[in-house]
Design an enzyme around this catalytic site. Structure first.
Site, PDB file in Angstrom:
ATOM      1  NE  ARG A  63      -3.289  -0.237   3.052  1.00 16.94           N
ATOM      2  CZ  ARG A  63      -3.665  -0.055   4.322  1.00 16.94           C
ATOM      3  NH1 ARG A  63      -3.277  -0.916   5.268  1.00 16.94           N
ATOM      4  NH2 ARG A  63      -4.396   0.992   4.641  1.00 16.94           N
ATOM      5  CE  LYS A  94      -5.434   5.029   3.830  1.00 11.75           C
ATOM      6  NZ  LYS A  94      -6.803   4.507   3.702  1.00 11.75           N
ATOM      7  CG  HIS A  95      -2.353   4.649   8.351  1.00 15.03           C
ATOM      8  ND1 HIS A  95      -1.760   4.016   7.284  1.00 15.03           N
ATOM      9  CD2 HIS A  95      -3.675   4.350   8.288  1.00 15.03           C
ATOM     10  CE1 HIS A  95      -2.672   3.324   6.617  1.00 15.03           C
ATOM     11  NE2 HIS A  95      -3.846   3.511   7.196  1.00 15.03           N
ATOM     12  CG  HIS A 100      -6.933  -3.243  10.694  1.00 15.81           C
ATOM     13  ND1 HIS A 100      -5.885  -2.793   9.947  1.00 15.81           N
ATOM     14  CD2 HIS A 100      -8.065  -2.679  10.152  1.00 15.81           C
ATOM     15  CE1 HIS A 100      -6.336  -1.992   8.979  1.00 15.81           C
ATOM     16  NE2 HIS A 100      -7.649  -1.905   9.078  1.00 15.81           N
ATOM     17  CG  ASP A 102      -6.970   4.209  10.797  1.00 17.27           C
ATOM     18  OD1 ASP A 102      -7.932   4.026  10.026  1.00 17.27           O
ATOM     19  OD2 ASP A 102      -5.906   3.562  10.716  1.00 17.27           O
TER      20      ASP A 102
END
Length: 989
Positions: free
Chosen positions: A183, A213-214, A226, A297
């Site tokens: 990513r 982000k992040h 997560h 987030d």
């Protein structure tokens, strides 16, 4: 009064930002700030404190259109007054329907957000996707990233989205990171920052807010936020130089939003960053001077979800917007409780709410329009989108190494086999097909159960191209390593670059390694074109590949900039050789030609290869490596003579044979006893020139004849001294038409077409011409007859014969008669601006009138080519008939034709040669030895081959542009011979 004070505070904040950092670009584009203030004031007046709090929440839901989902959505909009929505995925049509439904019922327009890191396809079925950021990180041209952002913005606006939670600004510097990896744009903070800034600008210039982000950076972690809270255990100096750097540059670029991650960075502040005042207020807002929207987030993630009153704490810490809380009612109640207890003030809420509303106004939500569902899928997928997707993928292709110079392939070397490591052959077919169209290549499928048989079949091959279409490559490692150690092997990865780490020894021993990143058909064709010297690649690796390559590794492959070798390697002085530059530039200044291309080879290596000038004196199109020139009389040796030599080599005729034996129309004429050698030596007695085209002209339309010695009102076009052409004449409709048809198929100019049998008429005219004795007289007609002989013996048109016997197998991809059938006009250098006979620019049509009226394929002219291809033919002669690993002509034939010389002139068998007795009249420099052979061309071309010094000199120009009839400054100023002279002077003794 209180509202005005708050508005002034917000404006003052933005003004102070501009003094030290770039204010959010979206807000800076609000031209009517008074209208914005009034709209924001109007919305604020309608809201209770709780509704203002609701504006700071983004609710997440699935795009499901059943009544239950609509009821839930109504509750979120009506009861809690949420400021925005985030759809989690699903179908495009349903998301648009729910968007329209929600906006229709919202008292304050909603910010519809999207999580589209690689386009809409990341979340919505059957919508466009783009390559992952890791792949895009290989691209060198950041303007493509801008175009990418621009296209995503277009798509977002079409479906009613105002904010995209992208790009990822994290630096991918930990290979064990379980969640960021592909990513991210890569491991180099500077390159990541450049890509982020370009994408952000593309997105926001076109009306959609970017949220990077992040923050403060999730790249160098080994825990997925997560699932738990990752730690950034680095000092501040390290964070400033790596993690924070892309965010700092994004802020400077004017980004509208920053998403704060659930990360613990002790050197910045205690606790998760997303609820840390030190991280948000001190670092992001005060130090980086960011004054856009600060967004958390998703607060449902396990890295933060265990904290009580998480939304209240997030707002207290400095966030403006909270994303995806688990329990919306509970979290809004928590914020209201914090207000009552004084942990948050109403002023804080008003300031945040005004900021949210100001961005809503900047994003066009003050005049929201319903999203049109009709034809939406078709509007998303445009030709421009498809073109951009291809451009991005092609620009990311990375040549990591090429130690045996397989890119491009030497197409004259046979024995090339493509080995496809793929589930089936169908995946690899586009790559194979693109290669096969240009040169012979074998094709094998690697099957795990038959690797021994594959190895046996590959043993006699010269080189192997291995195409990897699967990440399950380990079973093939032993075979591929053995092959790579034995012969040149190119490894092409049509998938994730990380698969190379599974076969490190194969990669180390491979001659060539290419990252294609994808096996899309167009990518396969592009990579094939790299091997065929027909495509450009300048990708650079975005991340290191463990123990194999560093980030930033990569080679530039440019068909317009071929490899060159040091002149000193072959005993030549580079400094002296460079003097050719000034001669070439002098030629342009003296109007000898608009541009030229010069190439010198010694011992088979290009030691000088440069393009100068442009196609025309206006300079719009620069001469490039693969610019095609009209070779004019170079056709005699690079086409007709090649065919003659081959047929002689095969014993099809003898030099003393009468040409009439093969061209029966000459029998029982005064040309019956002309021999092949007579034609080659230009000793046939035929006239030097004949205006065959006059047969196609309606002479009645030429008042006073087609030509006159003196100008008059009907004859103003000066062609030469005492030669003036008719201004206005017509063609004979028996032979010529201005529109193509079955009867008039031969195109000789943009709007001029000939009857197919006019070439027969020309031959008949030659037969009727009187001979003038057998002394030397250079004549194009000799080679026009040789072409007729070649076609009778070969049993096919000469251009087809040459292509099958020489051009295609030798890899001469830029050599052709009738070039407009194969190449775009823009690649072909024009030879004349306005041709008196054909009435327009000649670009792709042969300049020589006789060749033109032969239909473009003639023995004297008509061939178009590049310096590289001409040099390859010359090298084949120099190497006594061998090119690559194949013999095209016998040594004896080459020696005969390149050494035999006429007793009566300087001419050889078809070749021109130096005049060593009268050097002033020689076509070569005085230093050229008698062994030299070659030819010149009327358009300003030449090739000279020197066997004594193993030298090849090629010069191509369009000296006839703009007019054939201007003074020949190329000859007048001895441009070509002076270049040759420098070439000889550079030889080290």
């Amino acid at each position: 009064m209180k509202r005005r004070i708050l508005w002034c505070i917000l404006c003052a904040c933005l003004v102070s930002t501009s003094l030290f950092a770039q204010e959010p670009a979206l807000l800076s584009r609000v031209h009517d700030t008074e209208a914005c203030r009034k709209w924001v004031d109007g919305q604020m007046e309608k809201m209770t404190l709780k509704q203002k709090v609701g504006q700071l929440f983004i609710y997440t839901l699935q795009p499901v259109t059943n009544q239950y989902s609509k009821n839930v959505l109504r509750k979120m909009v009506d009861d809690y007054g949420v400021g925005g929505l985030l759809f989690t995925g699903g179908e495009l049509r349903k998301q648009v329907q729910m968007t329209n439904y929600a906006q229709a019922h919202a008292s304050v327009p909603l910010m519809v957000t999207f999580d589209g890191e690689w386009g809409l396809g990341m979340r919505l079925k059957d919508t466009p996707s783009f390559p992952y950021n890791r792949v895009l990180g290989c691209i060198q041209n950041d303007s493509l990233l801008y175009e990418y952002g621009k296209e995503v913005a277009r798509q977002c606006r079409l479906i009613g989205v105002q904010i995209n939670f992208a790009p990822v600004a994290d630096v991918d510097n930990n290979p064990n990171n379980p969640v960021i990896n592909f990513r991210s744009f890569g491991s180099d903070p500077k390159r990541v920052a450049e890509k982020v800034a370009a994408y952000v600008k593309g997105l926001e210039d076109n009306g959609v807010m970017a949220v990077c982000k992040h923050f403060p950076g999730h790249g160098d972690t080994e825990i997925d936020s997560h699932n738990a809270l990752p730690e950034l255990n680095f000092d501040r100096a390290r964070l400033d130089s790596i993690e924070l750097y892309p965010f700092k540059k994004a802020v400077e670029a004017g980004i509208g939003g920053v998403m704060v991650g659930h990360l613990h960075a002790p050197s910045l502040g205690e606790g998760p960053a997303s609820i840390s005042q030190e991280v948000i207020m001190r670092t992001l807002i005060d130090e980086l001077r960011f004054h856009g929207l600060v967004v958390t987030d998703a607060l449902e993630m396990k890295g933060i979800a265990g904290h009580d009153d998480v939304c209240a704490r997030a707002l207290i810490a400095g966030n403006d917007v909270v994303l995806s809380p688990r329990n919306l009612k509970k979290e809004i109640d928590g914020v209201m409780s914090a207000l009552k207890k004084g942990r948050l003030s109403e002023t804080d809420i008003d300031r945040k709410c005004r900021k949210v509303l100001s961005f809503k106004y900047a994003l066009g939500l003050s005049s929201w329009k319903k999203v049109e569902e009709e034809g939406l899928a078709e509007k998303l997928v445009t030709p421009e989108l498809l073109s951009l997707q291809q451009e991005l993928s092609k620009a990311a292709v990375t040549v990591l190494k090429d130690s045996s110079s397989l890119v491009p392939l030497d197409l004259s070397v046979s024995g090339t086999v493509l080995l496809s490591v793929s589930p089936s052959l169908s995946e690899a077919y586009p790559f194979y097909h693109q290669l096969k169209q240009t040169f012979p290549v074998g094709w094998l499928h690697a099957n795990v159960d038959s690797l021994d048989a594959v190895e046996a079949r590959l043993r006699p091959t010269q080189r192997v191209l291995v195409a990897l279409h699967t990440d399950k490559v380990e079973p093939y490692a032993a075979l591929l390593e053995k092959l790579a150690k034995d012969k040149p092997l190119a490894l092409i990865c049509f998938g994730d670059m990380k698969m190379l780490e599974k076969i490190p020894e194969v990669v180390r021993h491979a001659s060539t390694v290419i990252l294609a990143h994808s096996d899309e058909k167009f990518v396969q064709r592009h990579v094939a074109d790299l091997f065929l010297d027909n495509a450009y690649a300048d990708g650079r690796l975005s991340i290191p590949l463990s123990g194999l390559f560093k980030a930033g590794d990569g080679l530039t492959v440019d068909p317009e900039t071929p490899r060159q070798y040091s002149p000193e390697d072959v005993g030549m002085n580079a400094s002296i050789l460079s003097q050719i530059d000034s001669i070439a530039e002098e030629g342009i200044r003296l109007k000898a030609y608009p541009g030229c291309h010069v190439m010198i080879l010694r011992e088979g290596l290009p030691v000088y290869n440069k393009c100068f000038g442009s196609y025309t004196y206006e300079g719009k199109e620069q001469v490039k490596e693969n610019s095609l020139y009209d070779l004019a009389s170079l056709t005699k040796v690079t086409a007709t003579l090649l065919a003659v030599m081959k047929l002689y080599d095969e014993g099809k005729f003898g030099l003393t044979d009468w040409v009439a034996d093969y061209v029966p129309i000459l029998k029982k004429t005064d040309k019956a006893r002309i021999t092949v050698q007579d034609l080659l030596f230009h000793e046939s007695g035929l006239p030097a020139y004949w205006p065959f085209y006059e047969e196609a002209v309606d002479m009645k339309s030429c008042k006073g004849g087609l030509f006159r010695k003196k100008p008059d009102k009907n004859h103003t076009l000066k062609l030469a001294e005492n030669v003036y052409a008719c201004n206005d004449f017509r063609y004979n409709p028996e032979w010529v038409s201005h529109v193509p048809s079955a009867e008039y198929p031969l195109q000789v100019a943009d709007s001029l077409f000939l009857r197919s049998d006019f070439s027969k008429n020309i031959v008949e005219q030659i037969v009727k011409l009187p001979l003038k004795g057998k002394s030397y007289r250079y004549s194009c007609l000799n080679f026009m007859l040789l072409k007729e002989m070649v076609e009778k013996i070969a049993g096919m048109p000469m251009d087809m014969y040459l292509d099958s016997v020489f051009y295609a197998p030798m890899g001469l991809r830029h050599t052709a008669f009738l070039p407009l059938r194969k190449f775009p006009k823009e690649q072909i250098v024009p030879s004349v601006e306005t041709d008196f006979l054909r009435g327009g620019k000649l670009q792709g049509f042969v300049q020589d009138e006789a060749a033109a009226f032969m239909g473009g394929v003639s023995g004297n002219a008509g061939l178009f080519s590049t310096t590289q291809d001409v040099a390859r033919i010359a090298q084949m002669w120099l190497d006594k008939g061998i090119c690559g690993d194949r013999r095209y002509l016998s040594r004896a034939t080459c020696e005969l034709f390149t050494t035999l010389k006429s007793r009566d002139s300087r001419r050889g068998l078809g070749f021109d040669k130096p005049d060593t007795e009268h050097t002033d009249n020689s076509p070569c420099s005085p230093e050229a030895p008698a062994s030299v052979f070659g030819h010149t061309g009327f358009t300003g071309t030449c090739v000279w081959i020197d066997p004594d010094n193993e030298l090849i000199f090629v010069f191509l120009s369009n000296r006839t542009y703009p007019s054939v009839y201007e003074q020949n400054n190329l000859v007048r100023y001895n441009i070509r011979t002076r270049m040759q002279q420098v070439m000889y002077q550079s030889i080290l003794h």
